[in-house]
Design an enzyme around this catalytic site. Structure first.
Site, mmCIF file in Angstrom:
data_model
loop_
_atom_site.group_PDB
_atom_site.id
_atom_site.type_symbol
_atom_site.label_atom_id
_atom_site.label_comp_id
_atom_site.label_asym_id
_atom_site.label_seq_id
_atom_site.Cartn_x
_atom_site.Cartn_y
_atom_site.Cartn_z
ATOM 1 N N GLN A 97 41.537 -19.187 13.749
ATOM 2 C CA GLN A 97 41.335 -17.745 13.623
ATOM 3 C C GLN A 97 42.485 -17.139 12.818
ATOM 4 O O GLN A 97 42.464 -15.961 12.489
ATOM 5 C CB GLN A 97 41.288 -17.092 14.998
ATOM 6 N N ASP A 100 47.209 -17.334 8.335
ATOM 7 C CA ASP A 100 48.552 -17.580 7.802
ATOM 8 C C ASP A 100 48.695 -18.865 6.991
ATOM 9 O O ASP A 100 49.739 -19.099 6.380
ATOM 10 C CB ASP A 100 49.593 -17.564 8.963
ATOM 11 N N HIS A 115 38.557 -16.441 9.869
ATOM 12 C CA HIS A 115 38.802 -15.018 9.607
ATOM 13 C C HIS A 115 39.483 -14.795 8.271
ATOM 14 O O HIS A 115 40.129 -13.768 8.072
ATOM 15 C CB HIS A 115 39.638 -14.409 10.751
HETATM 16 C C1 BV8 Z 1 31.526 -9.715 13.988
HETATM 17 C C2 BV8 Z 1 41.639 -11.257 10.631
HETATM 18 C C3 BV8 Z 1 29.304 -9.061 13.519
HETATM 19 C C4 BV8 Z 1 42.319 -10.013 10.245
HETATM 20 C C5 BV8 Z 1 40.679 -10.940 12.856
HETATM 21 C C6 BV8 Z 1 32.906 -3.671 20.242
HETATM 22 C C7 BV8 Z 1 33.098 -2.855 19.146
HETATM 23 C C8 BV8 Z 1 33.223 -3.395 17.846
HETATM 24 C C9 BV8 Z 1 33.142 -4.761 17.649
HETATM 25 C C10 BV8 Z 1 32.958 -5.559 18.759
HETATM 26 C C11 BV8 Z 1 32.839 -5.030 20.040
HETATM 27 N N1 BV8 Z 1 32.675 -6.065 20.907
HETATM 28 C C12 BV8 Z 1 32.701 -7.222 20.231
HETATM 29 C C13 BV8 Z 1 32.845 -6.938 18.917
HETATM 30 C C14 BV8 Z 1 32.901 -7.926 17.842
HETATM 31 C C15 BV8 Z 1 34.338 -8.114 17.383
HETATM 32 C C16 BV8 Z 1 35.219 -8.513 18.560
HETATM 33 O O1 BV8 Z 1 35.182 -9.644 19.024
HETATM 34 N N2 BV8 Z 1 36.013 -7.556 19.063
HETATM 35 C C17 BV8 Z 1 36.824 -7.853 20.227
HETATM 36 C C18 BV8 Z 1 38.250 -7.382 20.001
HETATM 37 C C19 BV8 Z 1 36.192 -7.179 21.429
HETATM 38 N N3 BV8 Z 1 34.304 -9.205 16.436
HETATM 39 C C20 BV8 Z 1 34.081 -8.920 15.134
HETATM 40 O O2 BV8 Z 1 34.015 -7.798 14.693
HETATM 41 C C21 BV8 Z 1 33.879 -10.125 14.227
HETATM 42 N N4 BV8 Z 1 32.716 -9.899 13.418
HETATM 43 O O3 BV8 Z 1 31.311 -9.776 15.160
HETATM 44 O O4 BV8 Z 1 30.592 -9.406 13.043
HETATM 45 C C22 BV8 Z 1 28.466 -8.994 12.319
HETATM 46 C C23 BV8 Z 1 27.471 -9.954 12.145
HETATM 47 C C24 BV8 Z 1 26.649 -9.872 11.033
HETATM 48 C C25 BV8 Z 1 26.853 -8.856 10.071
HETATM 49 C C26 BV8 Z 1 27.890 -7.926 10.245
HETATM 50 C C27 BV8 Z 1 28.707 -7.978 11.371
HETATM 51 C C28 BV8 Z 1 35.060 -10.281 13.283
HETATM 52 C C29 BV8 Z 1 36.279 -10.632 14.099
HETATM 53 C C30 BV8 Z 1 37.410 -11.017 13.159
HETATM 54 C C31 BV8 Z 1 38.458 -9.923 13.165
HETATM 55 N N5 BV8 Z 1 39.612 -10.376 12.364
HETATM 56 N N6 BV8 Z 1 41.680 -11.399 12.078
HETATM 57 C C32 BV8 Z 1 43.797 -10.071 10.502
HETATM 58 O O5 BV8 Z 1 44.298 -11.068 11.109
HETATM 59 O O6 BV8 Z 1 44.464 -9.122 10.085
HETATM 60 S S1 BV8 Z 1 40.791 -11.148 14.538
HETATM 61 C C33 BV8 Z 1 42.424 -11.416 14.892
HETATM 62 O O7 BV8 Z 1 42.553 -11.152 16.265
HETATM 63 C C34 BV8 Z 1 42.818 -12.843 14.736
HETATM 64 O O8 BV8 Z 1 42.244 -13.475 13.647
HETATM 65 C C35 BV8 Z 1 42.407 -13.470 16.041
HETATM 66 O O9 BV8 Z 1 41.117 -13.963 15.977
HETATM 67 C C36 BV8 Z 1 42.403 -12.301 16.954
HETATM 68 C C37 BV8 Z 1 43.581 -12.439 17.841
HETATM 69 O O10 BV8 Z 1 43.184 -13.374 18.793
HETATM 70 P P1 BV8 Z 1 44.127 -14.595 19.120
HETATM 71 O O11 BV8 Z 1 44.283 -15.432 17.906
HETATM 72 O O12 BV8 Z 1 43.565 -15.211 20.336
HETATM 73 O O13 BV8 Z 1 45.535 -13.956 19.396
HETATM 74 P P2 BV8 Z 1 45.959 -13.144 20.696
HETATM 75 O O14 BV8 Z 1 47.225 -12.433 20.392
HETATM 76 O O15 BV8 Z 1 44.792 -12.379 21.233
HETATM 77 O O16 BV8 Z 1 46.259 -14.289 21.771
HETATM 78 C C38 BV8 Z 1 47.365 -15.152 21.567
HETATM 79 C C39 BV8 Z 1 47.221 -16.215 22.631
HETATM 80 O O17 BV8 Z 1 48.225 -17.190 22.424
HETATM 81 C C40 BV8 Z 1 47.406 -15.663 24.034
HETATM 82 O O18 BV8 Z 1 46.437 -16.234 24.880
HETATM 83 C C41 BV8 Z 1 48.815 -16.154 24.412
HETATM 84 O O19 BV8 Z 1 48.906 -16.437 25.793
HETATM 85 C C42 BV8 Z 1 48.917 -17.430 23.627
HETATM 86 N N7 BV8 Z 1 50.273 -17.823 23.231
HETATM 87 C C43 BV8 Z 1 51.292 -16.999 22.839
HETATM 88 N N8 BV8 Z 1 52.362 -17.765 22.484
HETATM 89 C C44 BV8 Z 1 51.978 -19.070 22.616
HETATM 90 C C45 BV8 Z 1 50.656 -19.114 23.097
HETATM 91 N N9 BV8 Z 1 49.998 -20.271 23.335
HETATM 92 C C46 BV8 Z 1 50.666 -21.418 23.088
HETATM 93 N N10 BV8 Z 1 51.948 -21.472 22.622
HETATM 94 C C47 BV8 Z 1 52.618 -20.320 22.377
HETATM 95 N N11 BV8 Z 1 53.891 -20.369 21.916
#
Ligand code: BV8
Ligand code: ZN
Length: 240
Positions: A97, A100, A115
């Site tokens: 996801q 980078d 992504h």
């Molecule tokens: C889609 C690129 C449909 C950009 C990213 C309600 C309203 C609106 C939309 C939605 C909604 N409900 C659901 C949605 C869909 C939406 C979604 O899922 N929203 C969520 C927030 C509810 N998804 C979308 O919109 C996707 N598209 O659904 O399209 C569609 C279909 C057809 C036609 C048209 C449309 C698109 C989603 C992609 C968004 N872009 N990134 C950028 O980076 O700038 S998402 C971005 O956030 C990242 O790419 C990544 O995916 C996400 C972050 O998540 P994580 O990577 O998990 O990071 P996070 O910080 O959350 O967690 C870190 C984890 O690591 C933690 O668990 C932590 O404990 C752990 N950790 C920390 N340190 C360590 C560790 N683990 C191990 N070792 C360590 N040292």
């Protein structure tokens, strides 16, 4: 319990990793939802959207340029390197996801960027697309066709690249083992990939410093950091 799992991992031929921001955290790149966030200044949920971009392209570009500089100064950590090493012993695919590019810089050869990528730009109108090699004299940068350029990333509300998503689903549904690393599994549809793998009987492993909503459905959920746990895990898998 451990021996059954290590046995299954050693026997696994196709291993798929699903990775998120947590795997790059120890390279100094802030996660989205972690407390380490640079994100207090910016809210990714608000900025990584098309509306934010069209409302204020300069602000969104400043955010991406700040992240791109940080990423270019960062290097892959032992977690990324361990995954690349494993390719010597197994068929490995990385469904990330992250935007980078650190998996590729660590040497992984089969990486699917669900992504998009922060080092690629594209035109908002014509089909111009290119790698970013240097900084920009002005933000937002303009295309030869006169329209503004955008980072080639998938924003909230945008569909994932069709070909990448299709391959990711196939790989997730046909792997012998899936290792989910550093992702809160909060974002769809990427968070469905572990469901597909589980449905198809894959051995499920998670590496995360915190619990996630899928921890209880894993065969093994290691509460550890990626840079520490992955070299150990790969050591076990590769020593037959
Ligand atoms: C889609 C690129 C449909 C950009 C990213 C309600 C309203 C609106 C939309 C939605 C909604 N409900 C659901 C949605 C869909 C939406 C979604 O899922 N929203 C969520 C927030 C509810 N998804 C979308 O919109 C996707 N598209 O659904 O399209 C569609 C279909 C057809 C036609 C048209 C449309 C698109 C989603 C992609 C968004 N872009 N990134 C950028 O980076 O700038 S998402 C971005 O956030 C990242 O790419 C990544 O995916 C996400 C972050 O998540 P994580 O990577 O998990 O990071 P996070 O910080 O959350 O967690 C870190 C984890 O690591 C933690 O668990 C932590 O404990 C752990 N950790 C920390 N340190 C360590 C560790 N683990 C191990 N070792 C360590 N040292
Ligand atoms: Zn153009």
């Amino acid at each position: 319990m451990w021996d059954t799992i290590s046995d299954k991992l050693r026997k696994a031929e196709k291993i798929v990793f699903v990775t998120g921001a947590g795997i790059s955290q120890e390279s100094g790149i802030p996660t989205f939802r972690g407390k380490d966030g640079l994100w207090r200044k910016y809210d990714p949920m608000k900025l990584a959207t098309i509306d934010a971009f069209y409302e204020d392209p300069k602000l969104v570009w400043e955010w991406y340029e700040e992240r791109r500089q940080n990423i270019l100064n960062a290097s892959p950590n032992p977690g990324h390197v361990a995954i690349a090493e494993l390719e010597k012993y197994k068929k490995v695919s990385v469904l990330t996801q992250n935007i980078d590019g650190l998996h590729q810089r660590a040497g992984s050869s089969s990486v699917y960027e669900l992504h998009g990528s922060i080092i690629t730009i594209k035109c908002t109108i014509c089909d111009f697309k290119n790698k970013i090699t240097a900084g920009f004299s002005q933000l937002p940068p303009l295309c030869k066709c006169g329209n503004i350029l955008r980072p080639d990333v998938v924003w909230f509300g945008e569909a994932l690249p069709q070909d990448v998503w299709e391959s990711a689903m196939i790989l997730a549904s046909s792997c012998d083992a899936m290792i989910v690393v550093g992702t809160s599994l909060a974002v769809s549809p990427a968070n469905l990939l572990p469901v597909y793998a589980k449905q198809n009987g894959a051995t499920m492993i998670e590496v995360n410093v915190e619990q996630t909503h899928m921890s209880s459905s894993m065969d093994l959920s290691l509460r550890a950091s990626a840079a520490k746990a992955l070299p150990e895990l790969v050591g076990i898998i590769s020593h037959f």
